[in-house]
Every structure is written in structure tokens, then in C-alpha cells.
Scaffold this motif. Structure first.
Motif, mmCIF file in Angstrom:
data_model
loop_
_atom_site.group_PDB
_atom_site.id
_atom_site.type_symbol
_atom_site.label_atom_id
_atom_site.label_comp_id
_atom_site.label_asym_id
_atom_site.label_seq_id
_atom_site.Cartn_x
_atom_site.Cartn_y
_atom_site.Cartn_z
ATOM 1 N N GLN A 48 9.663 21.760 65.318
ATOM 2 C CA GLN A 48 9.024 22.926 65.254
ATOM 3 C C GLN A 48 9.097 23.298 63.739
ATOM 4 O O GLN A 48 9.920 22.885 62.977
ATOM 5 C CB GLN A 48 9.722 24.300 65.885
ATOM 6 C CG GLN A 48 9.120 25.447 65.877
ATOM 7 C CD GLN A 48 9.917 26.613 66.732
ATOM 8 O OE1 GLN A 48 10.784 26.321 67.498
ATOM 9 N NE2 GLN A 48 9.639 27.890 66.250
ATOM 10 N N ILE A 49 7.901 23.954 63.295
ATOM 11 C CA ILE A 49 7.524 24.397 62.111
ATOM 12 C C ILE A 49 7.868 25.818 61.791
ATOM 13 O O ILE A 49 7.460 26.503 62.649
ATOM 14 C CB ILE A 49 6.046 24.009 61.523
ATOM 15 C CG1 ILE A 49 5.786 22.397 61.854
ATOM 16 C CG2 ILE A 49 5.673 24.499 60.084
ATOM 17 C CD1 ILE A 49 4.278 22.115 61.659
ATOM 18 N N ASP A 50 8.353 26.512 60.808
ATOM 19 C CA ASP A 50 8.569 27.722 60.508
ATOM 20 C C ASP A 50 8.444 27.865 58.896
ATOM 21 O O ASP A 50 8.928 27.056 58.304
ATOM 22 C CB ASP A 50 9.973 28.356 61.112
ATOM 23 C CG ASP A 50 10.066 29.713 60.833
ATOM 24 O OD1 ASP A 50 9.254 30.432 61.919
ATOM 25 O OD2 ASP A 50 10.564 30.164 59.891
ATOM 26 N N SER A 51 8.065 29.168 58.626
ATOM 27 C CA SER A 51 7.820 29.306 57.357
ATOM 28 C C SER A 51 8.960 29.734 56.400
ATOM 29 O O SER A 51 8.874 29.554 55.392
ATOM 30 C CB SER A 51 6.789 30.370 56.715
ATOM 31 O OG SER A 51 6.865 31.401 57.710
ATOM 32 N N ARG A 57 13.457 23.755 55.235
ATOM 33 C CA ARG A 57 12.146 24.036 56.282
ATOM 34 C C ARG A 57 12.786 23.514 57.611
ATOM 35 O O ARG A 57 13.241 22.804 57.618
ATOM 36 C CB ARG A 57 10.918 22.984 55.742
ATOM 37 C CG ARG A 57 10.476 23.627 54.556
ATOM 38 C CD ARG A 57 9.507 24.817 54.536
ATOM 39 N NE ARG A 57 8.854 25.259 53.288
ATOM 40 C CZ ARG A 57 8.184 26.190 53.042
ATOM 41 N NH1 ARG A 57 8.198 27.298 53.855
ATOM 42 N NH2 ARG A 57 7.618 26.451 51.669
ATOM 43 N N HIS A 59 11.376 22.107 60.186
ATOM 44 C CA HIS A 59 11.141 20.876 60.830
ATOM 45 C C HIS A 59 11.789 19.886 60.145
ATOM 46 O O HIS A 59 12.144 18.626 60.598
ATOM 47 C CB HIS A 59 9.753 20.553 60.566
ATOM 48 C CG HIS A 59 9.131 20.622 59.125
ATOM 49 N ND1 HIS A 59 8.770 21.697 58.510
ATOM 50 C CD2 HIS A 59 8.900 19.699 58.337
ATOM 51 C CE1 HIS A 59 8.656 21.442 57.350
ATOM 52 N NE2 HIS A 59 8.382 20.190 57.022
ATOM 53 N N GLU A 88 -0.052 18.043 63.590
ATOM 54 C CA GLU A 88 0.345 19.521 63.667
ATOM 55 C C GLU A 88 -0.321 20.028 64.742
ATOM 56 O O GLU A 88 -1.579 19.796 64.766
ATOM 57 C CB GLU A 88 0.335 20.230 62.578
ATOM 58 C CG GLU A 88 1.263 19.979 61.287
ATOM 59 C CD GLU A 88 1.108 21.035 60.154
ATOM 60 O OE1 GLU A 88 1.046 22.365 60.600
ATOM 61 O OE2 GLU A 88 1.179 20.669 58.903
ATOM 62 N N SER A 95 4.039 23.261 65.511
ATOM 63 C CA SER A 95 5.082 22.127 65.497
ATOM 64 C C SER A 95 4.280 20.607 65.019
ATOM 65 O O SER A 95 2.900 20.520 65.026
ATOM 66 C CB SER A 95 5.432 21.826 66.928
ATOM 67 O OG SER A 95 5.929 23.052 67.871
ATOM 68 N N ARG A 189 0.412 18.567 53.910
ATOM 69 C CA ARG A 189 0.898 19.833 53.316
ATOM 70 C C ARG A 189 0.833 19.622 51.938
ATOM 71 O O ARG A 189 1.346 18.726 51.582
ATOM 72 C CB ARG A 189 2.020 20.488 53.822
ATOM 73 C CG ARG A 189 2.178 20.777 55.300
ATOM 74 C CD ARG A 189 1.820 22.129 55.651
ATOM 75 N NE ARG A 189 2.076 22.535 57.071
ATOM 76 C CZ ARG A 189 2.351 23.860 57.498
ATOM 77 N NH1 ARG A 189 2.389 24.907 56.326
ATOM 78 N NH2 ARG A 189 2.102 24.275 58.619
ATOM 79 N N ARG A 195 -1.393 24.124 54.550
ATOM 80 C CA ARG A 195 -1.921 23.174 55.206
ATOM 81 C C ARG A 195 -3.266 22.776 54.502
ATOM 82 O O ARG A 195 -3.864 23.707 53.976
ATOM 83 C CB ARG A 195 -2.368 23.868 56.660
ATOM 84 C CG ARG A 195 -1.304 23.802 57.832
ATOM 85 C CD ARG A 195 -1.951 23.888 59.276
ATOM 86 N NE ARG A 195 -0.951 24.225 60.224
ATOM 87 C CZ ARG A 195 -0.902 25.235 60.851
ATOM 88 N NH1 ARG A 195 -1.707 26.504 60.372
ATOM 89 N NH2 ARG A 195 0.079 25.512 61.790
#
Length: 408
Positions: A48-51, A57, A59, A88, A95, A189, A195
Motif C-alpha cells: 500500500q502507498i500512502d503520502s 513511506r 510502501h 501502481e 498500491s 515517481r 507520479r
């Protein structure tokens, strides 16, 4: 036929083995390689990706938790260079997934009117001229960031902090529609974690892109099985949650997987949240001896009810909770030791000072006597991986005083 019966301890060990967290991280003479990184990806199936970047980070952390201090450029290469090992998409939220799993989510992209949130789904109606122009920009200039695309629209659609949710520009909104529907994806990225959008046809490996379209029911069944395999043991809710599949199609998938012999219904003493299944390939280690800090987006703790049932810990992320109302802290990580989660720590990477700050440290149900020394060691290893030279413990929490002494 009588269902297989397991103790809660056995269920925990099955879950930890499935996640690669049942044993200590291997001692290596050299940093982990792409092969070891790929093994984590294969086991988890999603990152999972989160800011939020208060620590690291989202991920990046699950791989550290499982194989230790790896070079994060491995993930950058896996997601940013051809042939890509990660792509992604919207899976368990935003994710990274393997390209083959990306194709299993094609049905969600086609159904964007019901699967995407309203402000994304309405883009073709409300922003048709901008949509056409953004398509042309990506085709001719991609990969490009939302900021670069917005430059073409700033005069007519100036950046504002009031019109769009999350302060998104018109370019970002259109790009996110194209991203959700799969017309574009991320080619990687940049240093600011933006992105770099490009046509999906230029990102996905050609052999994966050329594969025949799979019927939706088959895709859902495959996704539910990935979740079940990664969990090892769980409920319909937890299997469905892994890729955010709705309950009704997930229930049909579970029934089919049971019929195929891939899921086996079990009874777990003390787990009262409905029916429980074990993946047929899940194994039960004799004991669990691992140690790891788990970030709030780690797959082991994706589904909070499962965490509570297995580990007796009611764990919620409190980023959006006003500070006076927080129980544990802002960015709190459960600490795994053996087969329990005996502590929670609120962590912050103070990069300017070169310090890993433990804002708060709390005991949780099932805390062991030796948790402090083990946690101190884990914090030092995390700090070293993050390039931070010191661990500093604040006074908040019932574990703070002994932990402060231990990290010295």
C-alpha cells in the motif's frame, strides 16, 4: 465433516508464517538483493502507498520489517524500469502490485462509474475538453507529473485551495480519472514523490498487456485467493478487504475456493467473528520468534478486526484524530515480538536532527517482561536503516521510562 480445530495461538502462527514474520530476519553479509525483495512481493501480493512521510513511506516499511535494511532503490527499480515487477493502481487503496495482478483489476477500471468516488467518475461529463487535451499531452510528452500538465491549464483553470478536494488541480483530477480507469499509470515517481504519468501501454510488460481479458468472476476469485494466501487464515471480511472487493462477490469467490479445495473451513477457539478459513498452502510453525515494527499500512494489520481477534489489540490509526483525543499517538506502529503485539510506539524520523524520535511508547495487552530490550534493539536497527544516528524517547506512555533507559 467436522471442521479443523485450532487454538488462537496456532491461528496467530499460521498468520505470521503466511506474512513472513514468524522468524527473525536473516543475518546477511551483504544487503538484500532484488531476489529477496521479489520474495517479499510474491508473498504479500500488494504494497500500500500512502503520502504520510513522518517516518518512512508506507510502501517501504513492510519489506524492511521482513528482510531488514534493504536498499529502497530496489523498489524504485521494480516500479520504474522495464520490465516492471510492480505497477501502481487502486488495489488495497493506492498500491503497488505485480503486473499480472494489475490485469486482475481490469474489471474495476471498466466499472469506474460505480467503483470510483464521485468526483473521479464525473470527469468525462464535467471536464471533457480538458480530458481530451490531457490525453494528447501524455501521448506526446509522457511521462509527466500533474504539476507539469497543470502548466497547460493554469490560465483557464488556476490552482485553487477551495474548488477541488485534496487541493487537486484540474489536471490532477483528470489524470486521476485516467489513472483509475487504467488508460494511464505511473511510470515511476520523482524525488518529490510525484507520479510520472504515462500511457499504460508503455508501462505494463507487453506479454502481460497482450494476455486475454479474464472474466470478472475469475478475477475476483483470484484476488480473494491472493488475499487468503497472504493472510494464511482469516474471515470473509479480511480476504475481501485485501483488495477491497465487495462482500457479495467475495462470498461467492470463497465458496468456489472451498469447493476447489483451496480454502478449508476451520474453527479457532476464541475467534468469534464468524466463519474462518485457512488457505490450503498455509503452514503452522512450531513457534513464532520474529521481531518487527509494523507500520499502520502493513498487510498483517490491514484488517483491524482481524488484528483484534488474533492479537487482542484494538488498533486504529489516529492521524486524523485531534491530538487531545488520541489514545496512542499520531503515527503509531505495533511492535511484533514472537506471536504477540506487546507494544505500540509513536515514531517520527527527525531527518534534520538525525534522530528517530519515539514520541510515545505504550504497553499493550500481552506485553512481556523482555519487550523493552527487544524494542530498543529494533528501534536502533530502524534508525540505522533510515540513516538516523540516535534514538530519542519522549516521556509519554507507560513504556517510555524503561525504553528511554534501554535505548541508551
Amino acid at each position: 465433516m467436522t471442521a479443523e480445530r485450532l487454538s488462537l495461538s496456532q491461528a496467530r502462527r499460521i498468520a505470521l508464517r503466511a506474512q513472513g514474520l514468524d522468524a527473525p530476519r536473516p543475518l546477511r553479509g551483504a544487503p538484500p538483493t532484488m531476489r529477496q525483495f521479489q520474495q517479499v512481493v510474491d508473498r504479500l501480493g500488494v504494497l500500500q502507498i500512502d503520502s504520510v512521510n513522518v517516518l518512512a513511506r508506507a510502501h517501504l516499511m513492510p519489506t524492511f520489517s521482513r528482510i531488514g535494511a534493504y536498499d529502497t532503490s530496489l523498489l524504485d527499480a521494480a516500479a520504474g524500469r522495464a520490465p516492471r515487477r510492480l505497477v501502481e493502481t487502486w488495489a488495497h487503496m493506492a498500491s503497488f502490485v505485480p503486473p499480472e495482478t494489475y490485469r486482475l483489476l481490469d474489471w474495476r477500471r471498466r466499472a469506474y462509474r460505480s467503483e470510483a468516488w464521485g468526483s473521479i467518475a464525473e470527469v468525462p461529463l464535467k471536464r471533457a475538453p480538458v480530458l481530451a487535451e490531457v490525453r494528447e499531452i501524455i501521448a506526446s510528452r509522457g511521462p509527466v507529473t500533474a504539476r507539469e500538465v497543470q502548466e497547460s491549464f493554469e490560465a483557464d483553470h488556476p490552482t485553487t485551495r477551495t474548488e477541488w478536494g485534496w487541493n487537486w488541480t484540474v489536471a490532477k483530477r483528470v489524470l486521476e480519472f485516467l489513472f483509475f480507469t487504467g488508460e494511464v499509470t505511473s511510470a515511476g515517481r520523482n524525488g518529490a514523490f510525484e507520479r510520472r504519468y504515462d500511457l499504460t501501454s508503455r508501462v505494463i510488460p507487453p506479454d502481460v498487456l497482450a494476455a486475454a481479458e479474464t472474466p470478472e468472476a475469475d478475477c475476483v476469485r483470484a484476488l480473494v485467493e491472493i488475499g487468503a494466501r497472504a493472510h494464511g487464515i482469516g474471515t470473509l471480511r479480511s480476504f475481501a478487504d485485501y483488495f477491497r472487493v465487495k462482500q457479495a462477490p467475495a462470498a461467492r469467490a470463497v465458496a468456489e475456493l472451498v469447493e476447489e479445495g483451496k480454502l478449508v473451513e476451520v474453527t479457532v477457539d476464541g475467534w468469534d467473528e464468524g466463519r474462518v478459513w485457512r488457505h490450503r498452502d498455509a503452514s503452522l510453525p512450531r513457534r513464532a520468534t520474529g521481531r518487527a515494527l509494523l507500520n499502520p499500512f502493513d498487510p498483517l494489520v490491514f484488517e483491524r478486526r482481524r488484528v483484534e481477534a488474533l492479537f487482542g489489540l484494538r488498533y486504529r490509526i489516529e492521524i486524523y484524530v485531534p491530538e487531545p483525543q488520541r489514545v496512542w499517538g499520531y503515527y503509531v506502529l505495533p511492535f511484533l515480538l514472537g506471536e504477540s503485539l506487546p507494544a505500540l510506539v509513536d515514531l517520527k524520523a527527525d531527518r534534520q536532527a538525525g534522530v528517530l524520535r519515539v514520541q510515545a511508547a505504550h504497553r499493550s495487552p500481552g506485553s512481556q517482561a523482555h519487550v523493552v530490550e527487544e524494542l530498543a534493539t529494533e528501534l536502533h536497527e530502524l534508525a540505522a536503516w533510515l540513516g538516523l544516528g540516535e534514538v530519542v524517547v519522549a516521556d509519554r506512555g507507560d513504556l517510555a521510562a524503561p525504553l528511554k533507559a534501554a535505548v541508551r
